[in-house]
Design an enzyme around this catalytic site. Structure first.
Site, mmCIF file in Angstrom:
data_model
loop_
_atom_site.group_PDB
_atom_site.id
_atom_site.type_symbol
_atom_site.label_atom_id
_atom_site.label_comp_id
_atom_site.label_asym_id
_atom_site.label_seq_id
_atom_site.Cartn_x
_atom_site.Cartn_y
_atom_site.Cartn_z
ATOM 1 N N SER A 1 2.004 6.637 7.919
ATOM 2 C CA SER A 1 2.207 7.914 7.001
ATOM 3 C C SER A 1 1.461 8.917 7.637
ATOM 4 C CB SER A 1 1.761 7.653 5.702
ATOM 5 O OG SER A 1 2.259 8.750 4.759
ATOM 6 N N ASN B 1 -8.251 0.969 2.481
ATOM 7 C CA ASN B 1 -8.327 2.244 2.106
ATOM 8 C C ASN B 1 -9.348 2.767 1.213
ATOM 9 O OD1 ASN B 1 -6.443 0.625 0.492
ATOM 10 N ND2 ASN B 1 -6.520 2.499 -0.964
ATOM 11 N N HIS C 1 0.489 12.047 6.913
ATOM 12 C CA HIS C 1 -0.523 12.747 6.297
ATOM 13 C C HIS C 1 -1.944 12.229 6.145
ATOM 14 C CE1 HIS C 1 -1.160 10.922 2.150
ATOM 15 N NE2 HIS C 1 -0.028 10.387 2.407
ATOM 16 N N GLY D 1 4.328 5.729 3.717
ATOM 17 C CA GLY D 1 4.018 4.392 3.772
ATOM 18 C C GLY D 1 4.569 3.565 3.002
ATOM 19 N N SER D 2 4.460 4.253 1.561
ATOM 20 C CA SER D 2 5.079 3.239 0.375
ATOM 21 C C SER D 2 6.353 2.737 0.757
ATOM 22 C CB SER D 2 4.900 4.300 -0.753
ATOM 23 O OG SER D 2 3.475 4.411 -1.199
ATOM 24 N N CYS E 1 -12.230 6.058 -15.805
ATOM 25 C CA CYS E 1 -12.647 5.863 -17.270
ATOM 26 C C CYS E 1 -11.642 6.651 -18.172
ATOM 27 C CB CYS E 1 -14.198 6.757 -17.299
ATOM 28 S SG CYS E 1 -14.877 6.837 -18.910
ATOM 29 N N THR F 1 19.696 12.394 5.408
ATOM 30 C CA THR F 1 19.532 13.140 6.503
ATOM 31 C C THR F 1 18.121 13.371 6.898
ATOM 32 O OG1 THR F 1 21.442 14.559 5.393
ATOM 33 C CG2 THR F 1 19.733 15.768 7.246
ATOM 34 N N GLN G 1 -3.966 3.447 6.729
ATOM 35 C CA GLN G 1 -5.082 4.159 6.842
ATOM 36 C C GLN G 1 -5.834 4.275 8.402
ATOM 37 O OE1 GLN G 1 -7.357 5.728 5.182
ATOM 38 N NE2 GLN G 1 -5.945 5.850 3.107
#
Length: 412
Positions: free
Chosen positions: A222, A174, A224, A76-77, A350, A260, A202
């Site tokens: 994406s 997301n 995954h 996706g990125s 944090c 490839t 998502q």
């Protein structure tokens, strides 16, 4: 305290999903005996090339697209970066490099979009970030105003052009799971002659996704996120929306993306999506009902907890339960969840005594640090069962209570 005798519940499926056995089985020949490079001309290479094109055709069919409109990427990125940079280059090729141009997107996008926009801004592109309402919806009227402003800026420079290279709004968020009204937003963009992209990472495999029904010119996904392998995704580009290549170096992907091809990955992605779409409606209903039971229990048993995103199941991903929790440090909460046998996620972190709140939480109006630093996301598995929800109903309130007692060391 950690209880190793209890089953561990993976509730971070919005981050990544386990590889489907069906996807692995489909991939195995192309990880072993069918190892050919699809760019060659001998029989082993041709077999790989044929398998790749079968996967492309089936993937396109799953999305309501044509095979020649689908390009395999690393995820996706990459797809997001390609379409944003490509749209700007396309616009400048049409209207000149000095033509004022902008990208219109929203404040709650994934960082793959937002950081790519930062890079484009350094290259002279104006970035317009649309606000959202308290449930995370982008308003069509806000898009309309941004599109009018973009055209007026172009006309002020003496150029008859839309002034906007692309509108990019995610299909489903997301962090909170809110589903955007992409058909309405795309229709409005098109009235101004501006192409529409949606980051559907998502959404694909979790709700029906059809490019024609959405009305988009480009779509990212994406593997995954729906039980496919990591490191492979796709970019849909409508035939009428052509952008320049993103990676130079070879003729792969019809000259649009050199390198490839990941044949095994593409085949695994298609197998995973086919499996995800089989019985999708029934699964969505079942998972949403279990999620709602969990949400109601958390709200009933935990004071000062706010359910974030759109509460309407028809306008929210079925698997995501998200909360803002007062007087809790999100990172500490996730650590306590892990010790209690639950994998979860937070939108805040944090670090050395300071808290950086989730940009999505802030956009939804949760900007009081007492609330914004305590965001929690539980994203349920497709095969979540009553026993899992029973366990979460016991563990989640217990961890929230404990995190409240311990969060003083990370308070703002």
């Amino acid at each position: 305290m950690s209880d190793e005798s209890q089953p561990y519940i993976y509730a971070d499926n919005a981050a990544t999903t386990p590889l489907s056995p069906a996807a692995l089985q489909a991939m195995m020949p192309y990880l072993t005996t069918e190892f050919g490079n699809p760019g060659g001309i001998h029989r082993i290479a041709k077999a790989a090339a044929q398998a790749l094109e079968v996967a492309r055709a089936k993937m396109a069919e799953h999305l309501g697209a044509n095979a020649h409109e689908l390009y395999f990427t690393s995820g996706g990125s990459e797809s997001d970066n390609w379409v944003l940079h490509g749209a700007v280059e396309r616009y400048r090729d049409r209207f000149g490099t000095t033509a004022p141009t902008c990208i219109i997107t929203s404040v709650i996008e994934h960082h793959a979009i937002l950081h790519a926009c930062d890079a484009l801004e350094r290259d002279g592109v104006r970035i317009v970030l649309l606000p959202v309402d308290e449930m995370g919806h982008v308003r069509v009227d806000d898009l309309e105003r941004a599109l009018v402003d973009a055209r007026e800026a172009s006309h002020a420079a003496g150029i008859d052009a839309p002034g906007c290279a692309l509108v990019s709004i995610m299909l489903a968020n997301n962090e909170v799971g809110t589903i955007e009204d992409i058909p309405a937003l795309a229709a409005r963009a098109h009235t101004h002659g501006v192409p529409m992209h949606t980051d559907a990472v998502q959404a694909v495999g979790h709700i029906p996704v059809d490019v024609d029904a959405l009305g988009v010119d480009a779509l990212s996904l994406s593997a995954h996120k729906f039980h496919g392998p990591r490191g492979v995704g796709a970019l849909y580009l409508r035939e009428s929306f052509s952008i320049p290549p993103f990676i130079e170096g070879g003729a792969q992907e019809r000259g649009m993306r050199a390198g490839t091809e990941n044949v095994a990955g593409a085949i695994g992605m298609e197998a995973a999506l086919a499996e995800a779409l089989d019985g999708l409606d029934d699964r969505r209903t079942r998972v949403a009902q279990l999620r709602d039971r969990l949400v109601q229990h958390v709200l009933d048993t935990c004071p000062d907890v706010h359910y974030t995103g759109d509460p309407d199941s028809g306008r929210r991903l079925p698997s995501i339960a998200s909360f803002a929790i007062r007087d809790v440090d999100g990172e500490l909460l996730v650590v306590l969840f892990d010790r209690a046998g639950v994998a979860a996620a937070t939108g805040s972190a944090c670090s050395t005594g300071s808290t950086d709140p989730s940009h999505v939480a802030v956009a939804l109006g949760i900007d009081d640090p007492a609330w914004a630093r305590g965001t929690l996301r539980l994203s349920l598995a497709d095969d979540v069962c009553d026993a899992d929800i029973d366990a979460l109903c016991e563990r989640v309130p217990r961890c929230i209570k404990r995190a409240r007692l311990m969060s003083g060391s990370c308070a703002v």
